[in-house]
Design a protein around this motif. Structure first.
Motif, PDB file in Angstrom:
ATOM      1  N   VAL A 146      -8.114  -2.424  22.960  1.00 34.54           N
ATOM      2  CA  VAL A 146      -9.520  -2.132  23.276  1.00 34.54           C
ATOM      3  C   VAL A 146     -10.146  -3.455  23.689  1.00 34.54           C
ATOM      4  O   VAL A 146     -10.188  -4.398  22.900  1.00 34.54           O
ATOM      5  CB  VAL A 146     -10.262  -1.560  22.047  1.00 34.54           C
ATOM      6  CG1 VAL A 146     -11.694  -1.170  22.419  1.00 34.54           C
ATOM      7  CG2 VAL A 146      -9.511  -0.372  21.464  1.00 34.54           C
TER       8      VAL A 146
ATOM      9  N   TRP B 116     -15.072   4.058  19.984  1.00 31.24           N
ATOM     10  CA  TRP B 116     -14.205   4.016  21.174  1.00 31.24           C
ATOM     11  C   TRP B 116     -13.227   5.173  21.138  1.00 31.24           C
ATOM     12  O   TRP B 116     -12.925   5.724  20.085  1.00 31.24           O
ATOM     13  CB  TRP B 116     -13.501   2.667  21.284  1.00 31.24           C
ATOM     14  CG  TRP B 116     -12.827   2.163  20.029  1.00 31.24           C
ATOM     15  CD1 TRP B 116     -13.400   1.459  19.023  1.00 31.24           C
ATOM     16  CD2 TRP B 116     -11.450   2.337  19.655  1.00 31.24           C
ATOM     17  NE1 TRP B 116     -12.482   1.170  18.044  1.00 31.24           N
ATOM     18  CE2 TRP B 116     -11.266   1.691  18.410  1.00 31.24           C
ATOM     19  CE3 TRP B 116     -10.343   2.942  20.265  1.00 31.24           C
ATOM     20  CZ2 TRP B 116     -10.038   1.657  17.750  1.00 31.24           C
ATOM     21  CZ3 TRP B 116      -9.119   2.900  19.612  1.00 31.24           C
ATOM     22  CH2 TRP B 116      -8.978   2.265  18.369  1.00 31.24           C
TER      23      TRP B 116
ATOM     24  N   LEU C 210      -8.950   4.145  25.103  1.00 27.86           N
ATOM     25  CA  LEU C 210      -9.319   2.840  24.550  1.00 27.86           C
ATOM     26  C   LEU C 210     -10.599   2.274  25.169  1.00 27.86           C
ATOM     27  O   LEU C 210     -10.804   1.059  25.211  1.00 27.86           O
ATOM     28  CB  LEU C 210      -8.154   1.835  24.708  1.00 27.86           C
ATOM     29  CG  LEU C 210      -6.814   2.300  24.136  1.00 27.86           C
ATOM     30  CD1 LEU C 210      -5.725   1.262  24.383  1.00 27.86           C
ATOM     31  CD2 LEU C 210      -6.909   2.595  22.648  1.00 27.86           C
ATOM     32  N   LYS C 211     -11.470   3.165  25.649  1.00 25.76           N
ATOM     33  CA  LYS C 211     -12.751   2.727  26.234  1.00 25.76           C
ATOM     34  C   LYS C 211     -13.857   2.813  25.178  1.00 25.76           C
ATOM     35  O   LYS C 211     -13.941   3.807  24.444  1.00 25.76           O
ATOM     36  CB  LYS C 211     -13.130   3.636  27.412  1.00 25.76           C
ATOM     37  CG  LYS C 211     -12.213   3.504  28.614  1.00 25.76           C
ATOM     38  CD  LYS C 211     -12.766   2.461  29.537  1.00 25.76           C
ATOM     39  CE  LYS C 211     -12.010   2.284  30.846  1.00 25.76           C
ATOM     40  NZ  LYS C 211     -10.615   2.632  30.944  1.00 25.76           N
TER      41      LYS C 211
ATOM     42  N   PRO D  96     -14.497  -5.212  22.391  1.00 25.05           N
ATOM     43  CA  PRO D  96     -15.125  -4.230  21.515  1.00 25.05           C
ATOM     44  C   PRO D  96     -16.348  -4.772  20.796  1.00 25.05           C
ATOM     45  O   PRO D  96     -17.207  -4.016  20.344  1.00 25.05           O
ATOM     46  CB  PRO D  96     -14.012  -3.932  20.489  1.00 25.05           C
ATOM     47  CG  PRO D  96     -13.205  -5.187  20.435  1.00 25.05           C
ATOM     48  CD  PRO D  96     -13.265  -5.783  21.821  1.00 25.05           C
TER      49      PRO D  96
END
Ligand SMILES: [Cu+2]
Lengths: 194, 666
Positions: free
Chosen positions: B388, B419, B424-425, B391
């Motif tokens: 990620v 997320w 993984l956004k 973050p």
């Protein structure tokens, strides 16, 4: 001869009454409920033909403040008699149905009414006794106050609301008494119509 | 924990580079319907029980959610003068250790028992960080019923984490130390040779919940931080985050932050259990204590254990692997499917997510980058699902909402970040006040999260509440996560320093509550099951008082003939058989504590009077309209005097001058 025998429906009803009285031996007869601010969940006590169940030990604990006698199953001589008395009346109902005589219907009805009234008087006397015979050294003595619960219905006793109602067994007894009276009336009016 | 100084620097750098994106006040963070969402009307119950660790107060705090109301403080590793826990004769054994009686600890993490990976509401497990211990609490009575000490360990931090059917609770040491059968009196610079990082597997009886150290694994001497078991397909595995792979022993904030990557250690616990069963490993002579509460005697016993089975790295060569993880990982969390293992490098600018399938494939393909102290190290890329990116700063812990998302707490940037696990956004972020550590979604570390709320447990409160001198409360913040945007609903202050927490739907345990203990089932050796059984018994200089309490009196209520230096044991049995009617017991000048005795329970208070005189005793819990009358006296005479030992038992008239009962002498 014909006029002294019973209708078929009367005989069936008598059988049903007898069976119902048998049932009443094995179910609670009377309920007493207590509620108070500290007991939102309520306290309940159930009188059966041969025992007491429910929260009566907690009620005993609370009653010591006002000097009320504690409730003990063994103090009730009625518990030794009642199951047999109910059994006896069940037997009488069956007998009246079997003998198919108006006389036996009348005898059953009359005896059961006497029994019912005696039962209520006895119950009242117990309540009177518990509610009035208080320990003069009790922690809480409110002048003029007695704590007799109601026979049927609701009564406020200090911070407790007391409810007294017939349970299944009591309902059966009252129901049987009513039915017997109605049967007796119907049967005795029958010959006039015939 | 890495140094706060580093975090501080990072914060300054971050703030200046972002042009001062200081979080705005609550006024802007809170939306109009927040009050409505946390309002639990009088007479209504909360939706969730929230068990929150007490940190340095050694206790567990129970809150209702969403109201944030404190329901109870449960003593676990600390004495509690409120109810005599750790002071009464019955509860003292609960706090025994191989180092003696330890009445405090540092309680960090909690785990609710699970069945098939879902919380089941039977037990709550708690760790003690300082003197390594694991406790089990029974959720029918909310009492601590078992505490087991851990040999070969120090700083029991990665604990207590459970397998998905509560087969084992695991406890990894934070401090590497020489094992108990080795001489610990060694120079600190022999760290690399002598220090080991031992992981304990405590077996749990599926019926009774009783614990037993089944086996341990002697891993390399690195620091184990946190842990989680796999679930579903990864259920046979346990994952531990590690730091200080440098094996530094001084100025760790610098020296343990040298390697770009530390590790997540993956252990196949099923295989380890089989190895232990097959007789692998060595028996290590040690001493550790096992304390158990017995509900029928209302008493605890403490047993010393002498031996533990330890598996070596060599024994574990096909069942234990290291996975590189950037950088000084802290949290180690497994998603509800059991496929994704989220590491949180607390100094890393990204969150690595590992794939269980890829780890299995890497092991099969022997995709290793080398060995670390005999343990195979899997190639980072071979185990990695993805990272990620950006973050936030200082990712610590991750919980799961059950809708395919993860929420991670950011200590340095003081925020929660949501997320998506698949792509993984980052999809949402919300500020916290301030410096959030752990976070918790009810069931959020299980197969079945109840993804309605997330609670952030914050370290700093500064301007959040009325100031209380230099030390301020810690705080929890409740967020609604049912919509696209996380919404702040409520702040509430907490006791101690909350670390991890657990929560579950309230009716899972409220319906099972014990309301009182049946007096007929009270097997306490000094129980007094009716006022008529009350008595006073002298055995040399010990005096046992068999006392009962009921609204609103003690029996006996007056005792004469106690002498200075006597050891007086008040064994008080609460005769009530009704919910919510405890009685208290206290006596003037007692160095111990008071008692709070539950209905049907027996508790013992020891009292050694030091001066002659008259000592009042009384009930401390307002039990009835005549609570104030619930009192009595103990007359203490000088040592050697011949005052007869007598007591009054329900004397109806005022015959305080002529007590009626004589004590027994044995
Ligand atoms: Cu009291």
């Amino acid at each position: 001869m014909k006029t002294t025998s019973l209708k078929k429906l009367t005989r069936i009803t008598l059988l049903v009454c007898g069976l119902a009285l048998c049932v009443s031996i094995f179910v609670p007869m009377w309920s007493i409920y207590l509620t108070a601010p500290q007991y939102p969940e309520g306290l309940s006590m159930f009188l059966w033909s041969n025992k007491i169940t429910g929260d009566y030990e907690i009620i005993n604990g609370l009653n010591h403040y006002i000097g009320m006698k504690t409730i003990h199953e063994e103090d009730f001589w009625e518990f030794k008699i009642l199951p047999y008395a109910l059994g006896f009346f069940a037997f009488l109902c069956f007998l009246a149905a079997f003998l198919n005589k108006k006389l036996w219907l009348s005898v059953t009805t009359l005896l059961f009414l006497i029994f019912g009234v005696a039962f209520m008087i006895d119950f009242y006397m117990w309540e009177y006794n518990y509610g009035h015979n208080l320990d003069p050294h009790a922690a809480i003595v409110v002048p003029g106050m007695t704590y007799q619960p109601p026979l049927i219905g609701f009564k406020q006793l200090l911070n407790f609301g007391a409810y007294s109602y017939p349970n299944i067994g009591g309902g059966i007894m009252i129901g049987v008494a009513l039915i017997l009276v109605i049967l007796a009336i119907i049967e005795f009016r029958k010959p006039k119509m015939g | 924990m890495k140094s706060l100084k580093l975090f501080g620097l990072a914060t300054i750098v971050a703030l200046s580079s972002l042009g001062g994106c200081k979080p705005k006040g609550t006024e802007t963070a809170i939306s109009g319907d927040a009050a409505e969402k946390v309002y639990v009307a009088p007479g209504k119950y909360d939706e969730f029980y929230n068990f929150v660790s007490g940190g340095f107060n050694g206790q567990v705090n129970v809150y209702g959610l969403p109201s944030g109301r404190l329901l109870k403080v449960l003593p676990v590793f600390s004495q509690n003068p409120e109810n005599g826990y750790g002071y009464s004769e019955e509860t003292k054994p609960m706090l025994e250790t191989s180092h003696g009686f330890i009445p405090w600890d540092d309680q960090h993490h909690l785990s609710l028992s699970q069945t098939n990976g879902e919380v089941d509401g039977r037990w709550l497990f708690a760790n003690a960080n300082n003197t390594p211990r694991v406790a089990r609490l029974d959720l029918k009575t909310f009492k601590t019923v078992e505490i087991i000490e851990l040999p070969n360990s120090a700083g029991n931090h990665s604990s207590p984490f459970l397998t998905e059917n509560t087969e084992y609770v695991v406890a990894g040491t934070r401090f590497a130390v020489p094992t108990d059968d080795q001489n610990g009196d060694v120079p600190i610079d022999t760290f690399k040779e002598n220090f080991k990082g031992v992981i304990s597997f405590i077996g749990i009886n599926p019926e009774s919940g009783d614990m037993d150290v089944s086996f341990q694994i002697e891993a390399p001497g690195i620091n184990f931080d946190l842990s989680h078991a796999g679930k579903g397909k990864s259920a046979d595995w346990f994952f531990f985050s590690c730091y200080n792979s440098e094996k530094a022993n001084t100025l760790l904030e610098v020296n343990a932050s040298q390697n770009d990557k530390d590790f997540i250690m993956a252990v196949n616990w099923k295989k380890a259990a089989e190895l232990a069963k097959a007789g692998k490993g060595r028996k290590v002579a040690t001493e550790y204590v096992h304390n158990k509460w017995d509900e029928s005697t209302h008493s605890a016993t403490s047993t010393m254990k002498k031996e533990v089975l330890v598996l070596s790295v060599e024994d574990m060569k096909d069942a234990m692997y290291f996975i590189p993880c950037p950088k000084s990982p802290h949290g180690c969390d497994v998603d509800p499917t059991g496929e994704y293992i989220v590491g949180s490098g607390k100094l890393a600018a990204l969150i690595p997510v590992f794939s269980f399938d890829k780890i299995q494939k890497a092991i099969a393909d022997k995709a290793f980058s080398g060995e670390y102290d005999g343990v195979k190290v899997i190639k980072y890329e071979a185990a990695l699902y993805g990272e990620v990116q950006k973050p936030g700063l200082g990712p610590l812990h991750t919980e799961f909402d059950g809708q395919g998302n993860a929420i991670t707490s950011m200590f340095v940037s003081s925020e929660l970040v949501r997320w998506n696990i698949k792509d993984l956004k980052v999809i949402d972020r919300v500020p916290t006040y301030y410096s959030t550590g752990h976070l918790m979604i009810p069931g959020g570390d299980s197969k079945k999260p109840f993804g309605k709320y997330v609670v952030a447990y914050n370290k700093i409160t500064k301007d959040r509440y009325l100031p209380t001198g230099p030390e301020l409360a810690q705080s929890a913040q409740l967020f609604d996560i049912s919509g696209d945007k996380m919404k702040l609903l409520l702040d509430f202050p907490t006791f101690g320093e909350p670390h991890y927490a657990q929560a579950l739907p309230a009716d899972m345990i409220s319906k099972n509550q014990v309301k009182f203990f049946k007096i007929g089932e009270n097997n306490h050796p000094y129980a007094t099951k009716g006022e008529a059984e009350s008595k006073v018994v002298r055995e040399g200089n010990k005096v046992h008082v068999y006392m009962t309490s009921i609204r609103s009196h003690f029996a006996p209520d007056n005792i004469e003939g106690i002498k200075v230096g006597d050891e007086v044991y008040f064994h008080v049995t609460n005769l009530e058989q009704d919910w919510d009617v405890p009685h208290g017991f206290a006596i003037k000048g007692n160095e111990n504590a008071e008692l709070l005795i539950m209905p049907g329970e027996t508790c013992t208070l020891k009292w050694v009077p030091k001066k002659a005189g008259m000592y009042p005793m009384y009930c401390t819990d307002f039990c009835s309209a005549l609570h104030q009358e619930m009192q009595g006296y103990v007359r203490v005479s000088p040592t050697g005097s011949n005052t007869p030992l007598i007591y009054s038992l329900n004397n109806k008239k005022d015959n305080a001058q002529s007590p009626v009962k004589k004590a027994e002498t044995k």
